[in-house]
Structure formats: C-alpha cells, structure tokens
Design a protein around this motif. Structure first.
Motif, PDB file in Angstrom:
ATOM      1  N   GLY A  42       5.293 -16.837 -53.068  1.00  0.00           N
ATOM      2  CA  GLY A  42       5.206 -15.168 -53.251  1.00  0.00           C
ATOM      3  C   GLY A  42       5.264 -15.160 -51.703  1.00  0.00           C
ATOM      4  N   MET A  43       5.005 -15.498 -50.514  1.00  0.00           N
ATOM      5  CA  MET A  43       5.061 -14.609 -49.140  1.00  0.00           C
ATOM      6  C   MET A  43       6.468 -15.401 -48.833  1.00  0.00           C
ATOM      7  SD  MET A  43       0.981 -16.554 -47.610  1.00  0.00           S
ATOM      8  CE  MET A  43      -0.578 -15.961 -49.123  1.00  0.00           C
ATOM      9  N   MET A  44       7.128 -16.425 -49.077  1.00  0.00           N
ATOM     10  CA  MET A  44       8.717 -16.474 -48.641  1.00  0.00           C
ATOM     11  C   MET A  44       8.463 -15.043 -48.172  1.00  0.00           C
ATOM     12  SD  MET A  44      10.093 -19.790 -50.649  1.00  0.00           S
ATOM     13  CE  MET A  44       8.972 -21.084 -50.588  1.00  0.00           C
ATOM     14  N   ARG A  45       8.348 -14.669 -50.140  1.00  0.00           N
ATOM     15  CA  ARG A  45       9.438 -13.035 -50.212  1.00  0.00           C
ATOM     16  C   ARG A  45       8.554 -11.959 -49.685  1.00  0.00           C
ATOM     17  NH1 ARG A  45       8.850 -11.975 -54.870  1.00  0.00           N
ATOM     18  NH2 ARG A  45       8.565 -14.099 -55.715  1.00  0.00           N
ATOM     19  N   GLN A  46       7.568 -12.004 -49.419  1.00  0.00           N
ATOM     20  CA  GLN A  46       6.222 -10.849 -49.249  1.00  0.00           C
ATOM     21  C   GLN A  46       7.082 -10.973 -48.114  1.00  0.00           C
ATOM     22  OE1 GLN A  46       3.145 -12.638 -50.728  1.00  0.00           O
ATOM     23  NE2 GLN A  46       3.860 -11.673 -52.667  1.00  0.00           N
ATOM     24  N   GLU A  57      -0.766  -8.454 -43.189  1.00  0.00           N
ATOM     25  CA  GLU A  57      -1.511  -9.176 -44.480  1.00  0.00           C
ATOM     26  C   GLU A  57      -1.015 -10.054 -45.045  1.00  0.00           C
ATOM     27  OE1 GLU A  57      -2.116  -5.056 -46.880  1.00  0.00           O
ATOM     28  OE2 GLU A  57      -4.057  -5.181 -45.722  1.00  0.00           O
ATOM     29  N   VAL A  58       0.660  -9.800 -44.964  1.00  0.00           N
ATOM     30  CA  VAL A  58       1.444 -10.903 -45.213  1.00  0.00           C
ATOM     31  C   VAL A  58       0.760 -12.351 -44.778  1.00  0.00           C
ATOM     32  CG1 VAL A  58       2.792 -12.209 -46.036  1.00  0.00           C
ATOM     33  CG2 VAL A  58       3.033  -9.806 -46.671  1.00  0.00           C
ATOM     34  N   PRO A  59       0.908 -12.824 -43.437  1.00  0.00           N
ATOM     35  CA  PRO A  59       1.009 -13.693 -42.770  1.00  0.00           C
ATOM     36  C   PRO A  59      -0.789 -14.265 -42.859  1.00  0.00           C
ATOM     37  CG  PRO A  59       1.721 -11.702 -40.943  1.00  0.00           C
ATOM     38  CD  PRO A  59       1.505 -11.415 -42.532  1.00  0.00           C
ATOM     39  N   LEU A  60      -2.010 -12.595 -42.512  1.00  0.00           N
ATOM     40  CA  LEU A  60      -2.805 -13.443 -42.154  1.00  0.00           C
ATOM     41  C   LEU A  60      -3.094 -14.081 -43.821  1.00  0.00           C
ATOM     42  CD1 LEU A  60      -5.959 -13.185 -40.892  1.00  0.00           C
ATOM     43  CD2 LEU A  60      -5.841 -11.045 -41.709  1.00  0.00           C
ATOM     44  N   ALA A  61      -3.124 -13.667 -45.076  1.00  0.00           N
ATOM     45  CA  ALA A  61      -3.042 -14.351 -45.609  1.00  0.00           C
ATOM     46  C   ALA A  61      -2.379 -15.986 -46.615  1.00  0.00           C
ATOM     47  CB  ALA A  61      -2.721 -13.478 -47.106  1.00  0.00           C
ATOM     48  N   LEU A  95       0.384 -16.065 -35.284  1.00  0.00           N
ATOM     49  CA  LEU A  95       1.816 -15.309 -34.439  1.00  0.00           C
ATOM     50  C   LEU A  95       2.141 -13.919 -34.881  1.00  0.00           C
ATOM     51  CD1 LEU A  95       3.911 -18.353 -33.062  1.00  0.00           C
ATOM     52  CD2 LEU A  95       2.461 -17.002 -31.791  1.00  0.00           C
ATOM     53  N   SER A  96       2.198 -14.578 -36.389  1.00  0.00           N
ATOM     54  CA  SER A  96       2.735 -13.110 -36.461  1.00  0.00           C
ATOM     55  C   SER A  96       2.115 -11.929 -37.249  1.00  0.00           C
ATOM     56  CB  SER A  96       3.830 -13.218 -38.576  1.00  0.00           C
ATOM     57  OG  SER A  96       5.129 -14.194 -38.314  1.00  0.00           O
ATOM     58  N   VAL A  97       0.466 -12.066 -37.527  1.00  0.00           N
ATOM     59  CA  VAL A  97      -0.570 -11.242 -37.307  1.00  0.00           C
ATOM     60  C   VAL A  97      -0.634 -11.311 -35.559  1.00  0.00           C
ATOM     61  CG1 VAL A  97      -2.964 -11.485 -37.330  1.00  0.00           C
ATOM     62  CG2 VAL A  97      -1.405 -12.794 -39.239  1.00  0.00           C
ATOM     63  N   ARG A  98      -0.455 -11.575 -34.605  1.00  0.00           N
ATOM     64  CA  ARG A  98      -0.384 -11.404 -33.552  1.00  0.00           C
ATOM     65  C   ARG A  98       0.685 -10.349 -33.298  1.00  0.00           C
ATOM     66  NH1 ARG A  98      -5.015 -14.147 -31.424  1.00  0.00           N
ATOM     67  NH2 ARG A  98      -5.057 -16.303 -31.680  1.00  0.00           N
ATOM     68  N   VAL A  99       1.942 -10.369 -33.221  1.00  0.00           N
ATOM     69  CA  VAL A  99       3.056  -9.861 -33.020  1.00  0.00           C
ATOM     70  C   VAL A  99       2.447  -8.421 -33.785  1.00  0.00           C
ATOM     71  CG1 VAL A  99       5.537  -8.844 -33.507  1.00  0.00           C
ATOM     72  CG2 VAL A  99       4.350 -11.799 -32.842  1.00  0.00           C
ATOM     73  N   ASN A 100       2.805  -8.268 -35.125  1.00  0.00           N
ATOM     74  CA  ASN A 100       2.589  -7.335 -36.180  1.00  0.00           C
ATOM     75  C   ASN A 100       0.933  -6.375 -35.315  1.00  0.00           C
ATOM     76  OD1 ASN A 100       4.592  -7.952 -37.386  1.00  0.00           O
ATOM     77  ND2 ASN A 100       3.975  -9.361 -38.582  1.00  0.00           N
TER      78      ASN A 100
END
Lengths: 207, 207
Positions: free
Chosen positions: B74-78, B116-120, B163-168
């Motif tokens: 699901g996260m690929m899409r989210q 929240e998505v990359p954190l999950a 990395l995504s969490v840090r960027v966002n």
C-alpha cells in the motif's frame, strides 16, 4: 517472463513456497532499482544551468547506468532459469552408473551457470555503487535522496548476490572454478561496506 | 495503480525524469521484498518434521510478515499520492495574502502526510529486520540465503525511508511534529546497522 509480472504478483510469488522467484531475482531487481535511480538523478541533472559543469559526466553515467539496468533486468530471468536447470538436473534418474555420471555432470554444469549469474549481478551492483557516489556528490541536490536510495539498493543487491555465489560454489566439484569465483567475489565485496556508508553520509550531508 | 505495474515498466518509470515513482516507492518495494522473503522461509519451514520445534513460531512470523507486506504494498501507492499532493500544493496560486496562506497551509499539511508514509515504511522495515533474525537462526537451512536477502532488503528499505523522513521534516514549519518524527526515526534506526551485520553473518555461518 518475470519482467512482465506486476509488482504485486511478483511479491506474492516471492512469498510463496515455490522455489523461484527467490532471493536471486530479488537481488537483480534491487540492483535494477539502484541503476534506475542513478539514471533518474542524471536525467534531472542534465540540461540544467546550475549543473552545466557536470553535464557531460552525468550523460556518461546515465548511459552506463542504463546498460547496467538492462543487464540486471535480464538477470531476474536468468537467475530463475539457472535455478530451474539446477533443480531439473537434481531430478535426473540415478539408477545406473551411467545415469549417475550424466546426472552429476548436468548438476555441475547447471551450478556453474547458477554461480555466474549472481557473480555478474554482484559485479553490476558494485559498479552502481560507484556511479551512485558521483551522482550523490555532483547530481541535482533536489533529488540527492534518490542517490541515497540508489546506493543502499545496489548494496543490498551486492550482498544478496554474494550469498547466491557462496551457496552455489559450495556445491561445485570444480574447485578451481569455485575458488576463482570466490576470489573475484571477495575483490568485488572489498570496501563495499565502507563505500555504502560514505556515500550514504554524503547524501545525508547534502539533504 | 503502481502495484499493477510490471517490473520492467516500473524500472523504466523509476529511471525517467518524472518525479514519481522515486526513492519512496523503491523503499516500499524493498521492504515488501524483505517481508515476502521472510514469508517464503516460513512457508518452507512450516510442516517439516525437522523443524517441528519451531513450527508455531514460524506460523506466527508468517502471519506478521504477510500483514507487513500488505502494508508496504500500500505504501508504494501512498508515497506517490503524498508526493503528488506536495507538488500540487506548491503549484497553488500565491498572488494575494489569502492565497499565500491557503497555499502554505496546503504545503504543510501535505508534507505531514509525506513524512508519515516513509516513517511507517521505516517502522515496518525495522520489524522485518527483527523477523528476519528469527528465520535466519531457526528457519529451514536450505533457504537461509533467502533470509539473508530479506535482511539486506529490509535494511535498504529502512535507510531509504529515513532519507525521505529527513527531507520532508526539513521543510515542515510545525517544529514539534518534525522533532517528534525525527525522534521516532532515530529510535527505529538505533542498532539497525549492527542488527543487519549480525543477521547477515548468521546467514553466512549457516550457509
């Protein structure tokens, strides 16, 4: 063919108890993702005023990453074919001495292919790690996190294919071929852990 | 939907200059592959005489790995949806003060989802690393290399989503939300490098 399989179906097949696709195909896909992300960073760096100084270098890296990606896409399939050939060879009859000899030779020949595919995957993955260093250092800063994903994906592909090389050489009776493969693998692996950490740190630094 | 995309088309899209799919989707897929390979080892350990003692434990792990795999799919899409929402928000008009306020709020709200998505994904990947330790130690020895691929895939997913969490979070004005996210991320990352190395070594040892 596996490259035409959807992501969801692929994951279902990976999770199932059928022996292929397994870790070997997963390794090739991770290498392919690493190559694709290196290419993505190049594509978003080329033709940009602020990155004019590295334009030619990014074009070269893009070209190389695309060659590696094509090779790795092929390896998803080759890994399955090589594994299936090993399984078929093990399934050959072994009643008579003649049958035993044929079977043993078929197993050894299949195992050599099943060693060469992950070794080629390891080689390609190590090259992607090297390319990811350049795009991490010099590529478009806005997508530097994608260079970071590229390096960890290629690292995972390298470490995964190393396991396949070890498993298959372990069953080889051609000691010289096995030793040569492991020696090359060790050269490829040398410094990979450090490289991955350094490149990842460079990415975090440029975020 | 991305999960219905073929592996080859996905890699083509990943390599292209279009912003999605990017590293975030790649992370979710690597996590999904890690979960799938943990499940594969469980599936090939359950109902085997030699592994009777760990049968119940493998069934529990299989169930959990399949839940995580579904989440990661699901996260690929989210990840794509969240990224697209951020991009749309940045594209909102900003002529008047009222427009600027609406735009700024839309960006901040979208960035929270994109954190929240990359954190999950990081959370799920760390759990897969923990599950891969058990299957590496106790699962069917014949497929222990797949447990090794599982751990490096999940590790790559974890480091990628970090990395995504840090960027966002870097672009968030809600400092309390950003700090809380980074604090949780640091807890998740703590010990991951060591865990990956230990589990990989255990796999090499059991090969």
């Amino acid at each position: 063919m596996i490259e035409d399989t959807s992501l969801e179906v692929f994951l279902n097949e990976l999770a199932s108890k059928t022996p292929t696709p397994g870790g070997g195909s997963a390794a090739a896909i991770m290498g392919g993702m690493g190559a694709a992300l290196v290419a993505m960073v190049c594509n978003l760096t080329i033709n940009k005023k602020a990155y004019e100084a590295v334009d030619a270098e990014m074009r070269d890296i893009l070209q190389r990453a695309e060659v590696l990606r094509e090779q790795l896409t092929g390896m998803m399939r080759q890994d399955i074919e090589a594994f299936d050939r090993v399984m078929s060879a093990y399934g050959l009859p072994r009643e008579t001495e003649a049958e035993k000899a044929v079977r043993s030779q078929a197993i050894q020949s299949a195992l050599k292919d099943a060693t060469e595919v992950p070794l080629a995957c390891a080689r390609a993955s190590a090259e992607i790690i090297a390319l990811s260093r350049v795009v991490a250092e010099k590529g478009n800063k806005n997508v530097v996190s994608d260079a970071g994903v590229a390096v960890v994906a290629a690292y995972a592909a390298l470490k995964s294919s190393a396991l396949s090389v070890r498993v298959n050489t372990g069953a080889l009776s051609d000691v010289s071929f096995a030793t040569q493969s492991i020696t090359e693998l060790d050269v490829i692996l040398d410094g990979a852990d450090t490289a991955m950490r350094e490149i990842y740190q460079e990415v975090v630094h440029r975020l």
